[in-house]
Design an enzyme around this catalytic site. Sequence first.
Site, PDB file in Angstrom:
ATOM      1  N   GLU A  91       0.821  -1.205   0.000  1.00 11.02           N
ATOM      2  CA  GLU A  91       0.000   0.000   0.000  1.00 11.02           C
ATOM      3  C   GLU A  91       0.858   1.259   0.000  1.00 11.02           C
ATOM      4  O   GLU A  91       1.960   1.282   0.547  1.00 11.02           O
ATOM      5  CB  GLU A  91      -0.913   0.002   1.219  1.00 11.02           C
ATOM      6  CG  GLU A  91      -1.921  -1.117   1.151  1.00 11.02           C
ATOM      7  CD  GLU A  91      -2.796  -1.231   2.379  1.00 11.02           C
ATOM      8  OE1 GLU A  91      -3.815  -1.920   2.294  1.00 11.02           O
ATOM      9  OE2 GLU A  91      -2.458  -0.645   3.418  1.00 11.02           O
ATOM     10  N   CYS A 105       3.387   8.501   1.243  1.00 13.31           N
ATOM     11  CA  CYS A 105       3.879   7.600   2.281  1.00 13.31           C
ATOM     12  C   CYS A 105       4.077   6.242   1.604  1.00 13.31           C
ATOM     13  O   CYS A 105       3.108   5.628   1.151  1.00 13.31           O
ATOM     14  CB  CYS A 105       2.851   7.525   3.414  1.00 13.31           C
ATOM     15  SG  CYS A 105       3.308   6.366   4.721  1.00 13.31           S
ATOM     16  N   CYS A 112       6.154  -6.991   7.490  1.00 13.20           N
ATOM     17  CA  CYS A 112       7.268  -6.494   8.296  1.00 13.20           C
ATOM     18  C   CYS A 112       7.639  -7.565   9.308  1.00 13.20           C
ATOM     19  O   CYS A 112       6.771  -8.250   9.866  1.00 13.20           O
ATOM     20  CB  CYS A 112       6.885  -5.206   9.027  1.00 13.20           C
ATOM     21  SG  CYS A 112       8.286  -4.492   9.955  1.00 13.20           S
ATOM     22  N   CYS A 116       5.886  -5.250  15.910  1.00 11.91           N
ATOM     23  CA  CYS A 116       5.366  -4.295  16.903  1.00 11.91           C
ATOM     24  C   CYS A 116       3.886  -4.612  17.131  1.00 11.91           C
ATOM     25  O   CYS A 116       3.133  -4.769  16.169  1.00 11.91           O
ATOM     26  CB  CYS A 116       5.571  -2.869  16.422  1.00 11.91           C
ATOM     27  SG  CYS A 116       7.289  -2.550  15.965  1.00 11.91           S
ATOM     28  N   CYS A 119       0.803  -2.612  15.457  1.00  9.50           N
ATOM     29  CA  CYS A 119       0.891  -2.234  14.040  1.00  9.50           C
ATOM     30  C   CYS A 119       0.315  -3.336  13.149  1.00  9.50           C
ATOM     31  O   CYS A 119       0.685  -4.508  13.272  1.00  9.50           O
ATOM     32  CB  CYS A 119       2.356  -1.978  13.684  1.00  9.50           C
ATOM     33  SG  CYS A 119       2.648  -1.773  11.916  1.00  9.50           S
ATOM     34  N   GLY A 162       6.510  -1.914   6.394  1.00  9.47           N
ATOM     35  CA  GLY A 162       7.886  -2.398   6.441  1.00  9.47           C
ATOM     36  C   GLY A 162       8.843  -1.519   7.208  1.00  9.47           C
ATOM     37  O   GLY A 162       8.541  -0.370   7.534  1.00  9.47           O
ATOM     38  N   GLU A 163      10.001  -2.091   7.521  1.00  4.89           N
ATOM     39  CA  GLU A 163      11.057  -1.379   8.241  1.00  4.89           C
ATOM     40  C   GLU A 163      12.170  -1.057   7.233  1.00  4.89           C
ATOM     41  O   GLU A 163      12.904  -1.937   6.799  1.00  4.89           O
ATOM     42  CB  GLU A 163      11.569  -2.275   9.383  1.00  4.89           C
ATOM     43  CG  GLU A 163      12.884  -1.869  10.002  1.00  4.89           C
ATOM     44  CD  GLU A 163      12.937  -0.419  10.500  1.00  4.89           C
ATOM     45  OE1 GLU A 163      11.920   0.094  10.995  1.00  4.89           O
ATOM     46  OE2 GLU A 163      14.011   0.197  10.353  1.00  4.89           O
ATOM     47  N   SER A 194      11.822   6.529   8.442  1.00  5.58           N
ATOM     48  CA  SER A 194      11.430   6.213   9.818  1.00  5.58           C
ATOM     49  C   SER A 194      11.875   4.805  10.170  1.00  5.58           C
ATOM     50  O   SER A 194      11.624   3.865   9.426  1.00  5.58           O
ATOM     51  CB  SER A 194       9.901   6.335   9.945  1.00  5.58           C
ATOM     52  OG  SER A 194       9.461   5.892  11.212  1.00  5.58           O
ATOM     53  N   SER A 217      11.113   5.508  15.906  1.00  2.00           N
ATOM     54  CA  SER A 217       9.911   5.096  16.628  1.00  2.00           C
ATOM     55  C   SER A 217      10.305   4.683  18.038  1.00  2.00           C
ATOM     56  O   SER A 217      10.956   3.667  18.225  1.00  2.00           O
ATOM     57  CB  SER A 217       9.242   3.931  15.890  1.00  2.00           C
ATOM     58  OG  SER A 217       8.747   4.378  14.655  1.00  2.00           O
ATOM     59  N   LEU A 218       9.918   5.484  19.005  1.00  5.00           N
ATOM     60  CA  LEU A 218      10.360   5.243  20.385  1.00  5.00           C
ATOM     61  C   LEU A 218       9.264   4.555  21.214  1.00  5.00           C
ATOM     62  O   LEU A 218       9.439   3.448  21.677  1.00  5.00           O
ATOM     63  CB  LEU A 218      10.794   6.569  21.015  1.00  5.00           C
ATOM     64  CG  LEU A 218      11.674   6.490  22.252  1.00  5.00           C
ATOM     65  CD1 LEU A 218      12.957   5.739  21.979  1.00  5.00           C
ATOM     66  CD2 LEU A 218      12.000   7.897  22.764  1.00  5.00           C
ATOM     67  N   ASN A 293      -3.969   4.408  16.305  1.00 11.97           N
ATOM     68  CA  ASN A 293      -5.024   4.077  15.349  1.00 11.97           C
ATOM     69  C   ASN A 293      -5.433   2.626  15.579  1.00 11.97           C
ATOM     70  O   ASN A 293      -4.583   1.791  15.861  1.00 11.97           O
ATOM     71  CB  ASN A 293      -4.510   4.243  13.909  1.00 11.97           C
ATOM     72  CG  ASN A 293      -4.242   5.710  13.580  1.00 11.97           C
ATOM     73  OD1 ASN A 293      -5.011   6.584  13.966  1.00 11.97           O
ATOM     74  ND2 ASN A 293      -3.150   5.973  12.892  1.00 11.97           N
ATOM     75  N   CYS A 336      -1.378   5.743  10.221  1.00 10.00           N
ATOM     76  CA  CYS A 336      -0.138   5.088  10.632  1.00 10.00           C
ATOM     77  C   CYS A 336      -0.442   3.736  11.246  1.00 10.00           C
ATOM     78  O   CYS A 336      -1.298   3.621  12.118  1.00 10.00           O
ATOM     79  CB  CYS A 336       0.570   5.919  11.687  1.00 10.00           C
ATOM     80  SG  CYS A 336       1.021   7.529  11.118  1.00 10.00           S
TER      81      CYS A 336
END
Length: 348
Positions: A91, A105, A112, A116, A119, A162-163, A194, A217-218, A293, A336
């Site tokens: 996407e 984006c 991924c 997380c 996500c 993805g990372e 990111s 991303s913390l 979200n 997100c």
Amino acid sequence: MINLLDLDQAGLREQIVVWGYPGYRAEQIWRWLYTQKVTRFEEMANLPPDLRDDLTNQAVIGGLETVREILSADGETTKYLFQLPDGQTIETVLMEYDGQRRTACISTQAGCAMGCVFCATGQMGFARHLSSGEIVEQALYVARQLEAQGERLSNVVLMGMGEPFHNYEASLAAIRRIIDPEGLGIGQRHVTISTVGMVPAIRRFAAEGLQVRLAISLHAATDEERSALLPVNKRWPLDELIDAVQDYVGQVGRRVTFEWTSIAQENDTPEQAHQLGQLLQGLLCHVNIIPLNPTQGYSGRKPDAARVDEFVSILSSYGVPATVRVRRGIDINAGCGQLKTAVDLGLA
Ligand code: SAH
Ligand code: SF4
């Protein structure tokens, strides 16, 4: 078949020379690809017919097939669902802001591997890395759509599925074509990558000499809490991460962004705000709070606005600037962490 979008300028030139044509033909093709943004070899009017035939027989211009295009109710966010040649789906999201900002984006992987918990992409698991051409093509596609309506793409964020640092080479190759003045020509400072916090890659990125922005991303200020949300924290805990970010800031002299997905009763507490303030105090940074979200596989909720305001004001008492990200495209699952090719679930 060679995907021309997988090649950099030198690679394209090499290929054209191997086919027996003079190198300057590569420059002409490059302009057709990235300035004119054509999708068919027939449109490359200044090429000799035999070169166009060779291209048609041996190369393709990208491979994304549009499966679906969905517009949010406010008309300002568009989500594209693309199918790759091997059937994988990814996407891409276009966000239009008042004024001139038009942000794509883009995704760097199908799925991924980082897992997380909150996500949607993490929940689906890892399918494969995207090639540099598959990453670039998403930005190119959005740029074409915008140009067709007399607008232009101004910003690109590698914050889709993805990372990016897990697919380092392809992500960086794509960025180079996105910022190349002879490529997509997006200003370096209008591009953001990111990462979930892959420490060696942050160090490597610092040495690239780019002005592209970095976001980390913390989401938690203690190892216990961060490891519960982001499995990657067990591999690279907070002290190593902050160390790498400090070195990055020292090296490039620019502010980093910390992303903080805010979850009610989890990491929206005054206690966490104080811990975060202490952790980041004195570091050249900015915190971007993203109210959670909803996703299918996670039951957490977004915090109340008042709670977020209090969080921001505690951070500011430590001299740490923070802003709240405007939620976009939630009604079409384009926010997100909501990106997931969930057509079969009826979510997309
Ligand atoms: N893999 C990269 C980039 C893609 S995710 C990374 O993790 O940084 C982009 C941002 O969306 C990250 O900060 C991520 O933590 C956040 N995010 C993920 N799921 C979310 C959700 N359900 N709600 C709000 N933000 C989310
Ligand atoms: Fe991967 Fe980023 Fe989602 Fe984590 S938040 S699972 S790193 S896409």
